[in-house]
Design a protein around this motif. Structure first.
Motif, PDB file in Angstrom:
ATOM      1  N   UNK A 141     137.676  15.669 103.450  1.00 44.73           N
ATOM      2  CA  UNK A 141     136.881  15.271 104.613  1.00 44.73           C
ATOM      3  C   UNK A 141     135.770  16.270 104.728  1.00 44.73           C
TER       4      UNK A 141
ATOM      5  N   UNK B  77     129.971  19.037 113.596  1.00 40.15           N
ATOM      6  CA  UNK B  77     130.606  18.105 112.895  1.00 40.15           C
ATOM      7  C   UNK B  77     130.534  16.820 113.590  1.00 40.15           C
ATOM      8  N   UNK B  78     130.873  16.938 115.055  1.00 41.69           N
ATOM      9  CA  UNK B  78     130.293  16.034 115.836  1.00 41.69           C
ATOM     10  C   UNK B  78     130.214  16.262 117.199  1.00 41.69           C
TER      11      UNK B  78
ATOM     12  N   UNK C  39     131.475  16.997 124.085  1.00 48.01           N
ATOM     13  CA  UNK C  39     132.674  17.292 123.440  1.00 48.01           C
ATOM     14  C   UNK C  39     132.140  17.714 121.806  1.00 48.01           C
TER      15      UNK C  39
ATOM     16  N   UNK D  91     142.480  11.249 118.705  1.00 49.44           N
ATOM     17  CA  UNK D  91     141.222  11.985 118.611  1.00 49.44           C
ATOM     18  C   UNK D  91     140.105  11.228 119.132  1.00 49.44           C
TER      19      UNK D  91
ATOM     20  N   UNK E 294     136.200  12.715 121.486  1.00 54.84           N
ATOM     21  CA  UNK E 294     134.989  12.702 120.727  1.00 54.84           C
ATOM     22  C   UNK E 294     135.277  13.532 119.066  1.00 54.84           C
ATOM     23  N   UNK E 295     136.536  13.480 118.616  1.00 53.91           N
ATOM     24  CA  UNK E 295     136.748  14.100 117.451  1.00 53.91           C
ATOM     25  C   UNK E 295     136.341  12.945 116.299  1.00 53.91           C
ATOM     26  N   UNK E 296     135.897  13.545 115.416  1.00 54.92           N
ATOM     27  CA  UNK E 296     135.326  12.533 114.273  1.00 54.92           C
ATOM     28  C   UNK E 296     136.306  11.656 113.570  1.00 54.92           C
ATOM     29  N   UNK E 297     136.304  10.497 113.098  1.00 55.41           N
ATOM     30  CA  UNK E 297     137.157   9.946 112.366  1.00 55.41           C
ATOM     31  C   UNK E 297     137.679  10.743 110.740  1.00 55.41           C
ATOM     32  N   UNK E 298     138.824  10.899 110.421  1.00 54.32           N
ATOM     33  CA  UNK E 298     139.055  11.489 109.075  1.00 54.32           C
ATOM     34  C   UNK E 298     139.934  10.339 108.764  1.00 54.32           C
TER      35      UNK E 298
END
Lengths: 630, 251
Positions: free
Chosen positions: A7, A58-59, A101, B208, B212-216
């Motif tokens: 990832x 990263x985001x 965020x 997640x 606002x956490x990215x997609x893994x």
């Protein structure tokens, strides 16, 4: 940790500067990443606080501030920050706050330093000074197209073959045959007392070419024993060894010659033939220009406007720089005008009084692109009498301007064209115009006339343009009120702050969908350079040449002139490349660019270039205040 | 990790924080250290557990995820283990591990579809006993973080019973349970039902997304351990504080 952690690896691989790294290095980086989460509003880095890693987003989104609280940058996915601090005492210089965020990947200091030390491309990218990064970006691109940016010297393969002026033309022809050359330099050893040459050197007095032997000897039926001096050309056009090949090309075009002696320290080191250049540049603007001059009607010229566009695309594909493209497009534009004027004179008869047809603006600066309107004017002889000559020049102007419009050079919306009687005036009126603009300046008046300060002769009495240029240079230089007005106008168009996601970020924090690269980039740069150029009495027309004069006059802080040059080159090239992409996709090219169509590389460097422009505008404002001695 | 099954098991175990069955883990560890006979296990307990009132910001943690052959710890076994050390401020991939281990249960095709670890891969893999020492040493002194405590703790417990004849106990922070506290506290109301709203999904990827956490891509144990670690950081940032005592979070 094992490298199978894909990832993070996959993410890094997608972004500059990681795209440049070898797989092994990238693995090493990915396995050492640390991760941190910040919710919207969290302070990520405080001014002066220790920084132990390089932050890669990263985001989410992050805002970076200057110490004084001004917004310095707004970053999103793939953006990075913290390098300033890492490279200087490991203390935060630009505080950062999470705007949304945000998840960041942190590259620990040790890994960052390792990359920075061992990987030049990486270091270039995150270099402390943004402008240094821009310069490296340009330099790398130029490396890739050595051919198009090479110096004349590099095409010179042998010493010139020369002969004394006392020889006969037959002896000359034999020498040319034996040496296998198509030209000879003619020297005169008796003229060696000239002060500009070392005494032991013979002076170059003429050139003989194959064409001369055909046209002046054989066709005229002269005796083979004719002295070489009777056949040779004596008005020698030459190039300097360190000029660019494309400049030699332009000289050949301009003077319609195929051989150019190359001088170094005033001594000929060789002769550059058209065929030498063609070998290098099999496809170029020469051919388009040739066809323009062979066109016999406006209809035929119109057909060629498509060729102009493909010539433009070809140059972009060959990685020509903006100066070469701007220059080639200007020469093509000039050629259209010249051919149209020839056709006009054929139709209307010879002009009753001398005149000079002017190019203004980007064409005069040799910075023309494909999306351009016509800006032109006419200077007439002082004997001009509207009752007698008025109709002729009005018809002539209509013919040329209509013809230009038909060939893709749209009418000027501001009516700055020879068809407008105000801009079709005798020389003395033009002198008055310029004196009035310079001596009684107002910002409003100059806003509509600054384009006249970029002027070039296209056809006719070019010495009048020289005269006007001298007048401008003399009067403008020390007139602080005039310079202040010009400077004020040069500040009207400003660059944006940069990009954020798929938007253009304004200094106000507002977002817009697209940016006009001319209005927000190249035009304000040209305006700014023009003001400095006038202040140092530069008589150059091209912005790059003006910059050289400005740098030589040393009126800018150290290095800022070079920065402006890089910024101009980069913004111009983005504009040019996007027009070429439009052409390729069959769209009508324009100056508007949507950030979503910019590469990551372009975004980062454009932001740097905008920053340079923005700082240069601040300096301009400060330097040219009314009443201040410059 | 097995999202589909985990959702179901979660309902049974959900409880409000602070309820009496939460043991005082540091005392419990001292007792277990006395009782353990396996030296690695003994060492694990001797490293201790933090006191319940310790602020979460001061707790060294280990986010851990298993892929398994199925959902029943008594019948199924571990196929792969991913873990990564973390604190509230940093997740350190340098100190992460990923192992494929040979399960003593059959690797069923349904589970292969999920975690992508094939029969031939597990054939060549070591038995859990071979990595046990390293695993327990990494766990020692850390508070485990999982997404659904119905898997990792019971599966490790069962695997150790089968291999060394004694089980294992330790506290965990369950990010799925933290999410459930927010979204499963009450059943959907009438309005929600009329509007067609169902309760929020507390699966890892969906949870997640809310922060606002990215997609893994899921179902690699190491990626899932990282995903879970990031989720905990986000949950604490939004809903707790650095000073929240760890006893309000763990089980």
């Amino acid at each position: 940790m094992q490298a199978e952690h894909l990832e993070i690896l996959d993410f890094l691989r997608r972004w500059q500067p990681f795209t440049e790294l070898p797989e092994e290095t990238l693995n090493h980086v990915a396995t050492n990443v640390e991760v941190s989460y910040f919710k919207a509003g969290d302070r990520i880095l405080e001014f002066g606080a220790p920084v132990d890693a390089w932050y890669f987003i990263r985001s989410g989104a992050v805002e970076v501030y200057r110490r004084n609280g001004d917004l310095y940058n707004r970053l999103s996915e793939g953006g990075y920050f913290g390098e300033f601090g890492l490279l200087r005492h490991k203390l935060t210089r630009f505080p950062a706050v999470a705007l949304e965020d945000t998840l960041v990947y942190l590259i620990p200091d040790a890994i960052f330093s390792e990359l920075f030390e061992n990987n030049e491309l990486f270091a270039d990218f995150v270099e402390v000074e943004d402008r240094t990064r821009l310069r490296h970006a340009l330099a790398r691109r130029e490396d890739a197209n050595e051919l198009m940016t090479s110096r004349v010297e590099s095409l010179v393969t042998r010493a010139p073959v020369s002969m004394d002026i006392g020889s006969t033309i037959q002896a000359g022809a034999k020498l040319m045959r034996d040496e296998g050359v198509s030209s000879l330099l003619i020297t005169d050893s008796s003229a060696d007392d000239r002060e500009d040459l070392p005494s032991h050197k013979a002076r170059m007095v003429g050139v003989i070419t194959d064409r001369d032997i055909r046209n002046r000897l054989v066709a005229e039926g002269l005796d083979y024993a004719t002295p070489i001096s009777k056949v040779m050309s004596t008005d020698i056009i030459h190039v300097e060894h360190n000029q660019l090949v494309f400049e030699a090309m332009m000289a050949m075009l301009r003077y319609n010659i195929h051989h150019l002696p190359v001088l170094k320290h005033k001594e000929p080191i060789g002769v550059l033939a058209l065929s030498d250049i063609i070998r290098y540049e099999s496809q170029n603007s020469l051919f388009v220009v040739g066809r323009i001059f062979r066109a016999h009607s406006v209809e035929e010229l119109k057909v060629l406007s498509g060729e102009v566009r493909s010539c433009f695309s070809r140059m972009v594909n060959e990685d020509a720089n903006s100066r070469m493209i701007g220059s080639a497009m200007a020469v093509i534009g000039r050629s259209f005008k010249q051919r149209l004027l020839e056709l006009a004179e054929e139709k209307l008869g010879p002009p009753p009084i001398p005149y000079c047809f002017l190019a203004l603006g980007s064409m005069a600066r040799h910075e023309q692109l494909i999306v351009t309107d016509q800006d032109n004017a006419l200077i007439l002889d002082n004997s001009y009498d509207p009752n007698i000559h008025g109709e002729y020049f009005s018809d002539l102007s209509d013919f040329v301007c209509d013809g230009l419009d038909a060939c893709g050079y749209e009418y000027c919306k501001g009516q700055i064209m020879a068809t407008n009687p105000k801009w079709r005036q005798p020389l003395r009126v033009w002198e008055q115009y310029f004196s009035d603009w310079i001596e009684k300046p107002t910002a409003e008046k100059l806003l509509n006339s600054f384009i006249f300060f970029d002027l070039d002769a296209v056809w006719g009495k070019s010495e009048w343009v020289e005269h006007l240029t001298n007048l401008i240079s003399r009067k403008a230089r020390h007139n602080s009120t005039f310079l202040a007005c010009m400077a004020r106008n040069a500040l009207l168009r400003t660059p944006p702050l940069g990009f954020f996601k798929d938007f253009v970020m304004e200094h106000s924090g507002k977002h817009t969908r697209s940016i006009n690269m001319k209005r927000r980039g190249t035009a304000p740069l040209a305006d700014l350079i023009r003001v400095h150029g006038m202040a140092v009495g530069s008589r150059s027309r091209n912005s790059f040449e003006r910059l050289e004069d400005i740098i030589e006059a040393d009126i800018l802080p150290t290095g800022r002139g070079q920065d402006l040059r890089d910024a101009l080159e980069f913004i111009s090239m983005v504009r040019i490349r996007h027009q070429a992409l439009d052409l390729e996709a069959g769209r009508e090219p324009d100056n508007d660019i949507e950030p979503e169509n910019l590469s990551d590389f372009e975004r980062k460097n454009l932001k740097d270039a905008f920053q340079i422009l923005s700082n240069a505008q601040k300096f301009l404002k400060y330097r040219y205040q009314p009443g201040r001695a410059n | 990790m097995f999202y589909l099954g985990r959702d179901k098991v979660a309902e049974a175990e959900t409880r409000l924080p602070g309820s009496p069955e939460v043991p005082e883990w540091s005392e419990r560890f001292a007792t277990l250290a006395q009782q353990a006979s396996n030296p690695h296990l003994k060492r694990f307990y001797e490293a201790g557990a933090v006191a319940g009132e310790t602020p979460i910001a001061d707790v060294p943690m280990l986010s851990i995820d298993f892929e398994t052959t199925g959902l029943d710890p008594q019948k199924d076994d571990i196929v792969s283990i991913g873990l990564v050390t973390m604190s509230l401020d940093r997740i350190r991939l340098r100190e992460g591990r990923h192992w494929v281990v040979k399960p003593r249960a059959d690797l069923r095709n349904e589970s292969v579809v999920i975690h992508g670890i094939t029969h031939s891969e597990v054939e060549d893999a070591p038995d859990l006993t071979r990595i046990l020492e390293e695993l327990l040493d990494l766990m020692a002194g850390h508070l485990m973080v999982v997404h659904h405590r119905g898997i990792e703790r019971p599966f490790l417990d069962a695997a150790l019973r089968q291999r060394i004849g004694e089980g294992i106990e330790f506290p965990v922070i369950d990010t799925m349970e933290l999410e459930a506290r927010l979204h499963r506290r009450r059943p959907p109301g009438l309005i929600d039902r009329l509007m067609g709203r169902s309760s929020e999904s507390i699966r890892l990827a969906d949870s997640r997304g809310r922060y606002n956490l990215p997609y893994y891509r899921p179902h690699n144990a190491l990626t899932d351990a990282l995903a879970c670690a990031e989720l905990l950081q986000a949950q604490v940032a939004h809903r707790f504080s650095r000073d929240t005592p760890v006893c309000e979070l763990w089980h």
